[in-house]
Design a protein around this motif. Structure first.
Motif, PDB file in Angstrom:
ATOM      1  N   UNK A  70     -14.272  22.555  25.544  1.00 10.32           N
ATOM      2  CA  UNK A  70     -13.935  22.991  26.895  1.00 10.32           C
ATOM      3  C   UNK A  70     -12.779  22.164  27.448  1.00 10.32           C
ATOM      4  N   UNK A  71     -11.865  22.817  28.127  1.00 14.45           N
ATOM      5  CA  UNK A  71     -10.772  22.148  28.831  1.00 14.45           C
ATOM      6  C   UNK A  71     -10.864  22.546  30.293  1.00 14.45           C
ATOM      7  N   UNK A  72     -11.079  21.556  31.155  1.00 15.67           N
ATOM      8  CA  UNK A  72     -11.273  21.785  32.596  1.00 15.67           C
ATOM      9  C   UNK A  72     -12.393  22.792  32.851  1.00 15.67           C
ATOM     10  N   UNK A  73     -13.456  22.695  32.065  1.00 14.49           N
ATOM     11  CA  UNK A  73     -14.616  23.548  32.264  1.00 14.49           C
ATOM     12  C   UNK A  73     -14.517  24.921  31.645  1.00 14.49           C
ATOM     13  N   UNK A  74     -13.385  25.235  31.018  1.00 15.33           N
ATOM     14  CA  UNK A  74     -13.194  26.553  30.414  1.00 15.33           C
ATOM     15  C   UNK A  74     -13.215  26.405  28.891  1.00 15.33           C
ATOM     16  N   UNK A  75     -14.042  27.219  28.232  1.00 15.71           N
ATOM     17  CA  UNK A  75     -14.124  27.137  26.783  1.00 15.71           C
ATOM     18  C   UNK A  75     -12.811  27.585  26.154  1.00 15.71           C
ATOM     19  N   UNK A  76     -12.346  26.803  25.174  1.00 16.79           N
ATOM     20  CA  UNK A  76     -11.073  27.106  24.514  1.00 16.79           C
ATOM     21  C   UNK A  76     -11.276  27.093  23.005  1.00 16.79           C
ATOM     22  N   UNK A  77     -10.422  27.834  22.324  1.00 14.22           N
ATOM     23  CA  UNK A  77     -10.381  27.856  20.864  1.00 14.22           C
ATOM     24  C   UNK A  77      -8.916  27.875  20.456  1.00 14.22           C
ATOM     25  N   UNK A  78      -8.373  26.694  20.154  1.00 11.78           N
ATOM     26  CA  UNK A  78      -6.965  26.589  19.796  1.00 11.78           C
ATOM     27  C   UNK A  78      -6.774  26.943  18.329  1.00 11.78           C
ATOM     28  N   UNK A  79      -5.872  27.875  18.067  1.00 10.74           N
ATOM     29  CA  UNK A  79      -5.595  28.274  16.690  1.00 10.74           C
ATOM     30  C   UNK A  79      -4.543  27.397  16.028  1.00 10.74           C
ATOM     31  N   UNK A  80      -3.770  26.671  16.834  1.00 11.37           N
ATOM     32  CA  UNK A  80      -2.732  25.796  16.308  1.00 11.37           C
ATOM     33  C   UNK A  80      -2.332  24.802  17.395  1.00 11.37           C
ATOM     34  N   UNK A  81      -1.589  23.746  17.034  1.00 10.39           N
ATOM     35  CA  UNK A  81      -1.210  22.739  18.032  1.00 10.39           C
ATOM     36  C   UNK A  81      -0.356  23.287  19.169  1.00 10.39           C
ATOM     37  N   UNK A  82       0.428  24.331  18.909  1.00 10.92           N
ATOM     38  CA  UNK A  82       1.263  24.886  19.970  1.00 10.92           C
ATOM     39  C   UNK A  82       0.410  25.459  21.097  1.00 10.92           C
ATOM     40  N   UNK A  83      -0.717  26.081  20.756  1.00  7.50           N
ATOM     41  CA  UNK A  83      -1.593  26.613  21.799  1.00  7.50           C
ATOM     42  C   UNK A  83      -2.175  25.482  22.636  1.00  7.50           C
ATOM     43  N   UNK A  84      -2.527  24.374  21.982  1.00  5.17           N
ATOM     44  CA  UNK A  84      -3.039  23.218  22.717  1.00  5.17           C
ATOM     45  C   UNK A  84      -1.959  22.633  23.614  1.00  5.17           C
ATOM     46  N   UNK A  85      -0.728  22.565  23.115  1.00  6.35           N
ATOM     47  CA  UNK A  85       0.378  22.043  23.926  1.00  6.35           C
ATOM     48  C   UNK A  85       0.633  22.941  25.130  1.00  6.35           C
ATOM     49  N   UNK A  86       0.576  24.245  24.914  1.00  6.73           N
ATOM     50  CA  UNK A  86       0.775  25.175  26.027  1.00  6.73           C
ATOM     51  C   UNK A  86      -0.316  25.015  27.086  1.00  6.73           C
ATOM     52  N   UNK A  87      -1.512  24.584  26.656  1.00 10.22           N
ATOM     53  CA  UNK A  87      -2.623  24.379  27.586  1.00 10.22           C
ATOM     54  C   UNK A  87      -2.556  23.029  28.291  1.00 10.22           C
TER      55      UNK A  87
END
Length: 273
Positions: A70-87
């Protein structure tokens, strides 16, 4: 007299039950993680404990076999580092992942260059170097990196501490929520290490949450607000540096001492094959 902890209830970044296996090798098993807003969380563990795999699962470098993030209380599923960076999650790796032959400005915006407005940027992909130089100077100044006078010099001419500073500045320029630092002082001398620790404090003071992966226990106890102790693929304790000695933290990390009962995090006992 004990005081109530002031840690916010909702973590900025949270994970529960992460598992990742590479063939028959289980890297993490039932791994939990909590990073709260505006704190420096140190992650310690012996070599092979699985801490790097856990962090990689949360910044999109690998996908866990099971578990939730979870990021800020919202469940996340990053498929690659770019998605995490965008978040809003930026990672500074021990290798720094920089291009030594390019300038400081080019490294800060590598892969995320600003384009000129209008047709020049949209069609001809012209770079807005003036804007990038101004933003680079602002980021370096905000972090107190005034020893770098020429932002157009190539990175290979910088000292180890200055290179680490540029890598941190790049993370701060684009990371809006979480900055993960992997052994940021491992290859630095005493003076440069002290400057990098100051940079980490500056990042926290700017409102971001910081994850510090380190084997340097004096550094951990100097700047960490909390310590996540990782062993045999999972979190076995969360401690505050003010509540425990450095030697006890090492003993918990290596299994020579049981974690404090009130702070222990349950995890599986892995059998040897």
């Amino acid at each position: 007299m004990t005081t109530q902890a002031t840690t916010p209830r909702e973590p900025m970044l949270k994970a529960r039950g992460l598992r990742k296996a590479f063939g028959r090798v289980i890297a993490i098993e039932n791994a939990d993680f909590d990073l709260y807003p505006g704190e420096i969380l140190a992650v310690i563990g012996d070599n092979g404990a699985g801490k790097s795999t856990m962090i990689a699962a949360m910044n999109g470098a690998i996908r866990p076999d099971s578990g939730k993030i979870w990021l800020e209380g919202r469940e996340v599923q990053f498929r690659n580092p770019m998605e995490a960076r965008d978040a809003g999650i930026e990672t500074v790796y021990q290798t720094l992942a920089m291009a030594p032959a390019l300038t400081i400005v080019d490294n800060l915006f590598l892969g995320r260059e600003y384009r000129k407005p209008g047709i020049a940027g949209r069609v001809f992909r012209a770079l807005d170097r003036g804007r990038m130089r101004a933003e680079a100077r602002r980021q370096l100044s905000d972090l107190g990196l005034m020893t770098i006078q020429n932002i157009d010099q190539v990175v290979e001419t910088l000292s180890g501490g200055q290179r680490q500073g540029v890598a941190v500045a790049r993370a701060c320029a684009f990371g809006s929520k979480v900055v993960i630092l992997d052994e940021p002082t491992a290859a630095l001398g005493v003076k440069e290490s002290a400057r990098v620790l100051d940079l980490i404090r500056d990042v926290r003071d700017r409102g971001m949450s910081v994850v510090l992966i380190s084997h340097n226990m004096p550094h951990v106890f100097e700047i960490a607000d909390r310590v996540h102790v990782h062993r045999l693929g999972c979190r076995i304790a969360q401690v505050r540096p003010s509540d425990i000695s450095m030697s006890d933290a090492v003993a918990i990390m290596t299994g020579a001492m049981a974690p404090p009962a009130e702070q222990a995090a349950p995890g599986p006992t892995r059998s040897q094959e």
